[in-house]
Design a protein around this motif. Structure first.
Motif, PDB file in Angstrom:
ATOM      1  N   LEU A  51       6.046  -1.363  -6.504  1.00 34.08           N
ATOM      2  CA  LEU A  51       5.845   0.070  -6.707  1.00 34.08           C
ATOM      3  C   LEU A  51       4.597   0.317  -7.550  1.00 34.08           C
ATOM      4  CD1 LEU A  51       7.335   2.818  -6.165  1.00 34.08           C
ATOM      5  CD2 LEU A  51       8.288   2.563  -8.452  1.00 34.08           C
ATOM      6  N   ALA A  52       4.479  -0.409  -8.665  1.00 32.14           N
ATOM      7  CA  ALA A  52       3.352  -0.215  -9.570  1.00 32.14           C
ATOM      8  C   ALA A  52       2.035  -0.603  -8.917  1.00 32.14           C
ATOM      9  CB  ALA A  52       3.583  -1.025 -10.841  1.00 32.14           C
ATOM     10  N   GLU A  53       2.027  -1.728  -8.212  1.00 32.09           N
ATOM     11  CA  GLU A  53       0.779  -2.188  -7.608  1.00 32.09           C
ATOM     12  C   GLU A  53       0.345  -1.277  -6.457  1.00 32.09           C
ATOM     13  OE1 GLU A  53       0.988  -6.337  -6.642  1.00 32.09           O
ATOM     14  OE2 GLU A  53       1.612  -6.884  -8.666  1.00 32.09           O
ATOM     15  N   THR A  54       1.310  -0.720  -5.739  1.00 30.42           N
ATOM     16  CA  THR A  54       0.958   0.217  -4.671  1.00 30.42           C
ATOM     17  C   THR A  54       0.417   1.508  -5.250  1.00 30.42           C
ATOM     18  OG1 THR A  54       2.690  -0.742  -3.280  1.00 30.42           O
ATOM     19  CG2 THR A  54       1.817   1.386  -2.603  1.00 30.42           C
ATOM     20  N   ALA A  55       0.995   1.950  -6.388  1.00 31.10           N
ATOM     21  CA  ALA A  55       0.517   3.178  -7.025  1.00 31.10           C
ATOM     22  C   ALA A  55      -0.915   3.032  -7.535  1.00 31.10           C
ATOM     23  CB  ALA A  55       1.437   3.560  -8.179  1.00 31.10           C
ATOM     24  N   HIS A  56      -1.341   1.808  -7.797  1.00 27.56           N
ATOM     25  CA  HIS A  56      -2.713   1.572  -8.249  1.00 27.56           C
ATOM     26  C   HIS A  56      -3.696   1.520  -7.085  1.00 27.56           C
ATOM     27  CE1 HIS A  56      -1.003   0.302 -12.154  1.00 27.56           C
ATOM     28  NE2 HIS A  56      -2.214   0.531 -12.621  1.00 27.56           N
ATOM     29  N   ALA A  57      -3.196   1.603  -5.862  1.00 26.27           N
ATOM     30  CA  ALA A  57      -4.059   1.376  -4.698  1.00 26.27           C
ATOM     31  C   ALA A  57      -4.770   2.625  -4.201  1.00 26.27           C
ATOM     32  CB  ALA A  57      -3.230   0.778  -3.555  1.00 26.27           C
ATOM     33  N   GLY A  58      -4.661   3.734  -4.944  1.00 26.10           N
ATOM     34  CA  GLY A  58      -5.321   4.959  -4.507  1.00 26.10           C
ATOM     35  C   GLY A  58      -4.553   5.651  -3.400  1.00 26.10           C
ATOM     36  N   ASN A  59      -5.216   6.590  -2.718  1.00 18.98           N
ATOM     37  CA  ASN A  59      -4.545   7.369  -1.677  1.00 18.98           C
ATOM     38  C   ASN A  59      -5.205   7.235  -0.320  1.00 18.98           C
ATOM     39  OD1 ASN A  59      -2.368   8.574  -3.127  1.00 18.98           O
ATOM     40  ND2 ASN A  59      -3.848   9.899  -4.174  1.00 18.98           N
ATOM     41  N   GLY A  60      -5.901   6.141  -0.084  1.00 18.35           N
ATOM     42  CA  GLY A  60      -6.575   5.950   1.186  1.00 18.35           C
ATOM     43  C   GLY A  60      -5.651   5.452   2.281  1.00 18.35           C
ATOM     44  N   ARG A  63      -3.654   2.222   1.568  1.00 21.84           N
ATOM     45  CA  ARG A  63      -2.446   2.467   0.774  1.00 21.84           C
ATOM     46  C   ARG A  63      -1.316   2.966   1.670  1.00 21.84           C
ATOM     47  NH1 ARG A  63      -0.854   5.327  -3.984  1.00 21.84           N
ATOM     48  NH2 ARG A  63       1.333   5.897  -3.768  1.00 21.84           N
ATOM     49  N   ARG A  64      -1.615   3.890   2.551  1.00 20.41           N
ATOM     50  CA  ARG A  64      -0.571   4.443   3.421  1.00 20.41           C
ATOM     51  C   ARG A  64      -0.043   3.387   4.390  1.00 20.41           C
ATOM     52  NH1 ARG A  64       1.840   8.944   4.976  1.00 20.41           N
ATOM     53  NH2 ARG A  64       0.845  10.007   3.233  1.00 20.41           N
ATOM     54  N   ASP A  65      -0.917   2.574   4.948  1.00 20.60           N
ATOM     55  CA  ASP A  65      -0.468   1.509   5.851  1.00 20.60           C
ATOM     56  C   ASP A  65       0.476   0.548   5.137  1.00 20.60           C
ATOM     57  OD1 ASP A  65      -1.984   2.593   7.862  1.00 20.60           O
ATOM     58  OD2 ASP A  65      -3.634   1.155   7.675  1.00 20.60           O
ATOM     59  N   LEU A  66       0.112   0.184   3.900  1.00 17.70           N
ATOM     60  CA  LEU A  66       0.935  -0.734   3.127  1.00 17.70           C
ATOM     61  C   LEU A  66       2.287  -0.107   2.811  1.00 17.70           C
ATOM     62  CD1 LEU A  66       1.369  -3.317   1.467  1.00 17.70           C
ATOM     63  CD2 LEU A  66       0.134  -2.205  -0.421  1.00 17.70           C
ATOM     64  N   ALA A  67       2.276   1.122   2.332  1.00 18.28           N
ATOM     65  CA  ALA A  67       3.519   1.789   1.952  1.00 18.28           C
ATOM     66  C   ALA A  67       4.440   1.984   3.152  1.00 18.28           C
ATOM     67  CB  ALA A  67       3.210   3.136   1.305  1.00 18.28           C
ATOM     68  N   GLU A  68       3.888   2.391   4.272  1.00 20.03           N
ATOM     69  CA  GLU A  68       4.715   2.600   5.460  1.00 20.03           C
ATOM     70  C   GLU A  68       5.310   1.287   5.964  1.00 20.03           C
ATOM     71  OE1 GLU A  68       2.199   4.672   8.164  1.00 20.03           O
ATOM     72  OE2 GLU A  68       2.574   6.648   7.242  1.00 20.03           O
ATOM     73  N   THR A  69       4.548   0.202   5.868  1.00 17.72           N
ATOM     74  CA  THR A  69       5.078  -1.112   6.256  1.00 17.72           C
ATOM     75  C   THR A  69       6.250  -1.501   5.364  1.00 17.72           C
ATOM     76  OG1 THR A  69       2.916  -1.833   7.062  1.00 17.72           O
ATOM     77  CG2 THR A  69       4.513  -3.555   6.525  1.00 17.72           C
ATOM     78  N   MET A  70       6.093  -1.305   4.065  1.00 14.03           N
ATOM     79  CA  MET A  70       7.176  -1.607   3.125  1.00 14.03           C
ATOM     80  C   MET A  70       8.425  -0.787   3.441  1.00 14.03           C
ATOM     81  SD  MET A  70       5.148  -1.779  -0.505  1.00 14.03           S
ATOM     82  CE  MET A  70       4.446  -3.321  -1.101  1.00 14.03           C
ATOM     83  N   LEU A  71       8.247   0.495   3.673  1.00 14.62           N
ATOM     84  CA  LEU A  71       9.384   1.374   3.912  1.00 14.62           C
ATOM     85  C   LEU A  71      10.099   1.038   5.226  1.00 14.62           C
ATOM     86  CD1 LEU A  71       7.739   4.700   2.726  1.00 14.62           C
ATOM     87  CD2 LEU A  71       9.659   3.523   1.629  1.00 14.62           C
TER      88      LEU A  71
END
Length: 319
Positions: A51-60, A63-71
């Protein structure tokens, strides 16, 4: 299976930009792991570090590709926060109940936070209250992964805190350089105790110890006490090994690597770690409690998984 953040990035690339993965075997392993996870054959829990490392990844878009893959892949499973794990390991060392993998890897709503207290009764509950908590938590986790980003002030405060931690370990390494092996191992144990004083006190209180009894147990042989702990023992081995390496430099990323990969290796079945900490975890085998099979890449993980599955089939056929 616990994946370090860089291997979640590989999974995301395999789904969204496979051409960025240069190693064909690694790309194929990512595809195979994705199939296993999305069909429910393996679990890929997330932790507060993700969670913390993804929050540091900005909003590009990355970041969205990574977050959606995790979810899409994690299916609501989390790893208990390392501070809570440490607290309970000390509680067990002082005579309380030991943690189990089912405690550490759970769908409990608040498990990624340091205030979490595992409750076996909650695990067995199918109450509407528990279901609502999980549903609400999954929605909050989704929003945080996809949207939350640290403000400049928050990022600076976090960086200062981690810098103090790396400075303390760097100074300790200078002391350890001139000490004997037994002495520097003790220094590593004392450093871990120094960083977890409040959690140790809570663990002792929950185990029913008085402050005097806690002090006596801690001072009798602190190194042996920590070495017996599944997660704490691995943390001790990593810190000790790094203190013996005078050229090793502690960085900000080392904090997450140490405090999240050590408990993952203690309680998961498989861990895919970043290279440096993964090598330290593998070299500590034999001096720690039994734990996860540790790997440095996804292709190694899939190879081991196939071998383990084949061994399981052969064992079942021989019965």
């Amino acid at each position: 299976m616990y994946l370090d953040q860089n291997h979640w990035i590989t999974l995301a690339r395999a789904r969204r930009a496979p051409e960025k993965i240069r190693n064909e075997e690694e790309r194929e392993a990512a595809d195979q792991l994705w199939q296993l996870a999305t069909t429910g054959l393996v679990r890929l829990p997330l932790s507060f570090a993700h969670l913390a490392e993804t929050a540091h990844a900005g909003n590009g878009q990355r970041r969205r590709d990574l977050a959606e893959t995790m979810l899409e892949a994690y299916d609501g499973w989390h790893m208990m926060h390392p501070l809570a794990i440490t607290r309970h390991e000390f509680q067990a060392a002082f005579g309380g109940p030991a943690l189990t993998p089912e405690d550490v890897f759970t769908t409990a709503a608040d498990s990624p936070f340091s205030t979490y207290i595992p409750d076996p009764r909650e695990r067995a509950s199918a109450s509407a209250r528990r279901s609502l908590a999980e549903l609400t938590w999954r929605a909050a986790w989704s929003c945080t992964l996809l949207e939350d980003t640290l403000s400049e002030e928050e990022a600076e405060a976090a960086a200062r805190s981690v810098d103090r931690w790396t400075e303390a370990l760097t100074n300790l390494a200078k002391l350890a350089a001139d000490s004997r092996i037994g002495e520097d191992r003790g220094l590593a144990a004392l450093q871990l105790i120094e960083g977890f004083q409040e959690d140790i006190a809570l663990g002792a209180m929950r185990a029913g110890l008085s402050p005097t009894e806690m002090h006596d147990q801690l001072t009798e042989d602190p190194t042996a006490l920590i070495a017996r702990m599944p997660s704490g023992g691995r943390g001790l081995e990593i810190v000790h090994a790094r203190l013996r390496n005078a050229t090793d430099k502690w960085t900000r990323n080392d904090m997450n690597d140490l405090y999240f990969l050590a408990p993952a290796a203690a309680y998961a079945h498989y861990v895919v770690a970043e290279k440096k900490t993964g090598n330290y975890l593998m070299s500590s085998t034999g001096r720690t409690t039994p734990g996860a099979s540790v790997h440095l890449n996804l292709r190694s993980l899939l190879k081991q998984l196939r071998e383990d599955m084949q061994a399981g089939v052969e064992s079942a056929q021989s019965m």
